[in-house]
Design a protein around this motif. Structure first.
Motif, short mmCIF file in Angstrom:
data_model
loop_
_atom_site.label_atom_id
_atom_site.label_comp_id
_atom_site.label_asym_id
_atom_site.label_seq_id
_atom_site.Cartn_x
_atom_site.Cartn_y
_atom_site.Cartn_z
N UNK A 268 -1.43 2.71 -12.48
CA UNK A 268 -1.42 4.09 -12.91
C UNK A 268 -0.03 4.87 -13.05
N UNK A 269 1.05 4.07 -11.51
CA UNK A 269 2.41 4.75 -11.01
C UNK A 269 2.83 3.54 -10.83
N UNK A 270 2.85 2.53 -11.64
CA UNK A 270 3.92 1.28 -10.94
C UNK A 270 5.05 1.35 -10.53
N UNK A 271 5.29 2.45 -10.88
CA UNK A 271 7.21 3.15 -10.24
C UNK A 271 6.89 2.68 -9.02
N UNK A 272 5.95 3.50 -8.78
CA UNK A 272 5.98 3.76 -7.31
C UNK A 272 5.74 2.51 -6.60
N UNK A 338 -0.82 17.16 -6.93
CA UNK A 338 -1.65 16.44 -6.24
C UNK A 338 -1.83 15.33 -6.57
N UNK A 339 -2.46 15.08 -8.50
CA UNK A 339 -3.43 14.39 -9.19
C UNK A 339 -2.10 13.43 -9.27
N UNK A 340 -0.49 13.16 -8.89
CA UNK A 340 -0.17 11.61 -8.47
C UNK A 340 -0.15 10.81 -7.66
N UNK A 341 -0.31 9.57 -7.73
CA UNK A 341 -0.10 9.26 -5.71
C UNK A 341 1.61 9.04 -5.53
N UNK A 380 5.30 -8.52 0.68
CA UNK A 380 6.46 -9.36 1.19
C UNK A 380 6.45 -10.54 -0.32
N UNK A 381 5.09 -10.70 -0.87
CA UNK A 381 5.16 -12.39 -2.13
C UNK A 381 5.54 -11.26 -3.27
N UNK A 382 5.94 -9.42 -3.21
CA UNK A 382 6.16 -9.15 -5.09
C UNK A 382 5.00 -9.07 -5.78
N UNK A 383 4.48 -8.83 -5.14
CA UNK A 383 2.41 -9.12 -6.02
C UNK A 383 2.58 -8.23 -6.86
N UNK A 384 2.53 -8.91 -8.21
CA UNK A 384 1.40 -7.60 -8.83
C UNK A 384 0.49 -7.79 -10.01
N UNK A 385 -0.44 -7.30 -9.14
CA UNK A 385 -2.25 -7.18 -9.87
C UNK A 385 -2.08 -6.43 -11.25
N UNK A 386 -2.32 -6.81 -11.88
CA UNK A 386 -2.69 -5.95 -13.26
C UNK A 386 -4.90 -5.50 -13.52
N UNK A 387 -5.12 -4.67 -13.62
CA UNK A 387 -6.00 -3.77 -14.01
C UNK A 387 -6.58 -4.57 -15.88
N UNK A 388 -7.67 -5.79 -15.61
CA UNK A 388 -8.29 -6.57 -16.44
C UNK A 388 -9.19 -5.86 -17.62
N UNK A 389 -10.05 -4.92 -16.61
CA UNK A 389 -11.00 -4.10 -17.72
C UNK A 389 -11.30 -3.16 -16.50
N UNK A 390 -12.73 -3.08 -17.45
CA UNK A 390 -12.68 -1.10 -17.14
C UNK A 390 -12.84 -1.25 -15.29
N UNK A 391 -12.58 -0.13 -14.47
CA UNK A 391 -12.76 -0.30 -13.29
C UNK A 391 -14.23 0.94 -13.41
N UNK A 392 -15.13 0.50 -12.67
CA UNK A 392 -16.25 0.69 -11.78
C UNK A 392 -16.42 1.58 -10.66
N UNK A 393 -16.58 2.83 -10.81
CA UNK A 393 -16.77 3.48 -9.63
C UNK A 393 -18.49 4.24 -9.31
N UNK A 394 -18.56 4.48 -7.98
CA UNK A 394 -20.01 4.89 -8.27
C UNK A 394 -20.38 5.65 -8.23
N UNK A 395 -21.96 6.42 -8.52
CA UNK A 395 -22.54 7.60 -9.34
C UNK A 395 -23.22 8.01 -7.44
N UNK A 396 -21.89 8.41 -6.47
CA UNK A 396 -22.31 8.29 -5.65
C UNK A 396 -21.43 10.09 -4.52
N UNK A 397 -21.94 11.01 -4.60
CA UNK A 397 -21.44 12.31 -4.04
C UNK A 397 -20.35 12.34 -2.22
#
Length: 412
Positions: A268-272, A338-341, A380-397
Motif C-alpha cells: 500500500x505504501x511502497x515508497x516506505x 494515522x491511517x498511513x504506514x 538485505x536481499x532487496x526483497x520485493x513481495x507483491x500481493x497477487x490476490x485479495x488479502x483475507x482477514x479474520x472476522x474476529x473483534x
C-alpha cells in the motif's frame, strides 16, 4: 453482502455495535472507530451478541482506564479480558491466568515468566532467530504464488514458540492449531465441543512435559521457570490451562499478524519500503509502526468493580468496558496521518498494541525483535513481495488476524 460503510456510518449511535466480526474483514472497522472517537469516545452499546458493553476509543482514555485496575478489573471470575465472557469462552469452565488477575495476585505470577524475556535472554535468542529467518526466506518459492501467512508468519512464530517452551520440535505444528482454537470466535459459536477438545488436548500434552521436567534440573525454557517458582509451581488445573493458553496465544498472535501485515503495508505504501531498504537504521522504528498500523489484538476488556463516573458517564458495577486498541492506534490526536504506514513515525512506539500498565505484554521485546529480524533479512536481499490476490482477514473483534496473503516474490 456486507453493509456498505456509508450506511453503517448513517446509523444512529445508539444502534452502532463495533464488535461485529464482519467489520474487521474488510477494514470498515477503522471508519467506525473514527466516528466513535469524534462523536462518542465513551459509547454504550445496549444490544450485541456479547451483551451490553461500553466502548472506549481514544488513546488518552484507554491509558487512564488501564492505570486503574482496582476499578476496571481483568479478573476471570468477573468476565476476563475479552468481550466474550471468560466462562462462555471456555465452555462454562473459567480458565484463570495471570493476565486475568488483578494485583497483587497478578504481580508474583507475572514476575515468574518475566525472566524469559529479559534483554539477556532476548540477546541469547537473537542469533537463532536470525539464522531461522534467513534460511526460511532463502527457501521461499521465487517463481510461483504462495501464502505469506502460511510459509512465513506461521512458520517463524511456531518455531519461536517451540523454542520458548522447548517443545518437541517434530510436533511443534500443534502449538498453532491450539492457539487458533483458543482465540476463534467462530469455533466458540459453531464448534464449541471441538474447540474445547483441542484446548484440553493442549493441556494434556503440556501436563506430560510438566511431569517430565519436574524431575529435571531448572532450564531456561518457560515451563521449567514456572515449575521452579513459588508463584506458579503448584497451579490447579484451571490456572494451568489458562496460563498455557495465555502463553501460547501471546507468543503467536502479535508476532504472526504483524509479520503478515508487513506485506499489505509495503504494497500500500511502497515508497516506505524503498526508504527502509535504503536506510536499515529505520527498521526498529518500522517494526513498531507495523505493530501500530496492524494492531494484532483489537481490544481488551475490563469489568467495573464499583460505580464510577468517567468522562461524564456513569459506569455501574458489573458493566463491561471494551478498550479498543485498534482505535487508539489510529487516534488522530496522537498519530498524524494515522491511517498511513510511516517507517520513521516519531511516536510509533506509543502504540497500545502491547497494552499499558500492569498488563503490558511481557513478551513485547521478543515480538519486536522477531519482526525487526524479518525486516532486516528482507532488506538485505532487496526483497520485493507483491500481493497477487485479495488479502483475507479474520472476522474476529479480539484478534485482528490476517489469514491469507497471496504473494509473489518479484526480486530479492
Amino acid at each position: 453482502m456486507a453493509t456498505p460503510i456509508s450506511d453503517v456510518l448513517q446509523e444512529g449511535l445508539s444502534n452502532l455495535d463495533p464488535s461485529l466480526g464482519d467489520y474487521f474483514v474488510d477494514g470498515r472497522i477503522h471508519a467506525i472507530m473514527k466516528r466513535l472517537r469524534h462523536e462518542a469516545p465513551v459509547h454504550y452499546c445496549k444490544d450485541s451478541p456479547y451483551g451490553p458493553y461500553w466502548s472506549i476509543t481514544t488513546h488518552r482514555d484507554i491509558i487512564e482506564i488501564e492505570a486503574l485496575p482496582k476499578i476496571f478489573s481483568s479478573e476471570a471470575e468477573l468476565g476476563g479480558i475479552s468481550i466474550v465472557d471468560a466462562s462462555a469462552a471456555s465452555g462454562g469452565r473459567e480458565m484463570d491466568s495471570f493476565i486475568t488477575m488483578d494485583p497483587p495476585r497478578h504481580t508474583a505470577k507475572r514476575r515468574t515468566v518475566a525472566p524469559a524475556f529479559t534483554p539477556t535472554e532476548i540477546a541469547r535468542l537473537s542469533d537463532d532467530i536470525g539464522k531461522r529467518t534467513s534460511a526460511l526466506l532463502d527457501r521461499l518459492p521465487r517463481d510461483e504464488e504462495f501464502n505469506w501467512v502460511k510459509l512465513v508468519s506461521v512458520d517463524l512464530t511456531t518455531d519461536m514458540l517451540a523454542t520458548l517452551f522447548d517443545y518437541p520440535w517434530e510436533e511443534r505444528h500443534k502449538l498453532i492449531i491450539w492457539s487458533d482454537a483458543i482465540t476463534s470466535f467462530e469455533m466458540m459459536e459453531n464448534e464449541p465441543e471441538k474447540r474445547m477438545g483441542l484446548v484440553f488436548e493442549m493441556a494434556t500434552e503440556f501436563h506430560k512435559l510438566w511431569d517430565q521436567r519436574t524431575k529435571a534440573e531448572r532450564a531456561p525454557d518457560l515451563l521449567s521457570m514456572m515449575i521452579h517458582s513459588d508463584a506458579l509451581g503448584k497451579m490447579d488445573a484451571r490456572e494451568f490451562l489458562g496460563n498455557m493458553a495465555l502463553l501460547i496465544v501471546g507468543g503467536n498472535d502479535t508476532t504472526r499478524n504483524s509479520m503478515s501485515a508487513i506485506i499489505p503495508a509495503f504494497n500500500q505504501f511502497p515508497d516506505e519500503w524503498d526508504r527502509v531498504m535504503a536506510d536499515q537504521s529505520l527498521i526498529p522504528n518500522a517494526a513498531s509502526e507495523i505493530i501500530r498500523w496492524q494492531t494484532p489484538v483489537a481490544h481488551m476488556r475490563r469489568t467495573v468493580t464499583e460505580d464510577t463516573e468517567f468522562r461524564g458517564h456513569l459506569l455501574r458495577r458489573g458493566d463491561k468496558v471494551v478498550l479498543w486498541y485498534i482505535s487508539a492506534n489510529r487516534d488522530e490526536a496522537l498519530f498524524s496521518n494515522a491511517e498511513r504506514f510511516i517507517a520513521d513515525r516519531e511516536n510509533a512506539r506509543r502504540h497500545l498494541s502491547f497494552g499499558y500498565g500492569v498488563h503490558r505484554c511481557v513478551g513485547a521485546r521478543l515480538a519486536e525483535l522477531q519482526i525487526q529480524v524479518l525486516l532486516q533479512e528482507m532488506a538485505k536481499r532487496k526483497m520485493r513481495v507483491e500481493i497477487s490476490a485479495d488479502v483475507v482477514r479474520s472476522a474476529n473483534s479480539f484478534v485482528h488476524g490476517i489469514l491469507d496473503v497471496p504473494v509473489r516474490i518479484v526480486s530479492g
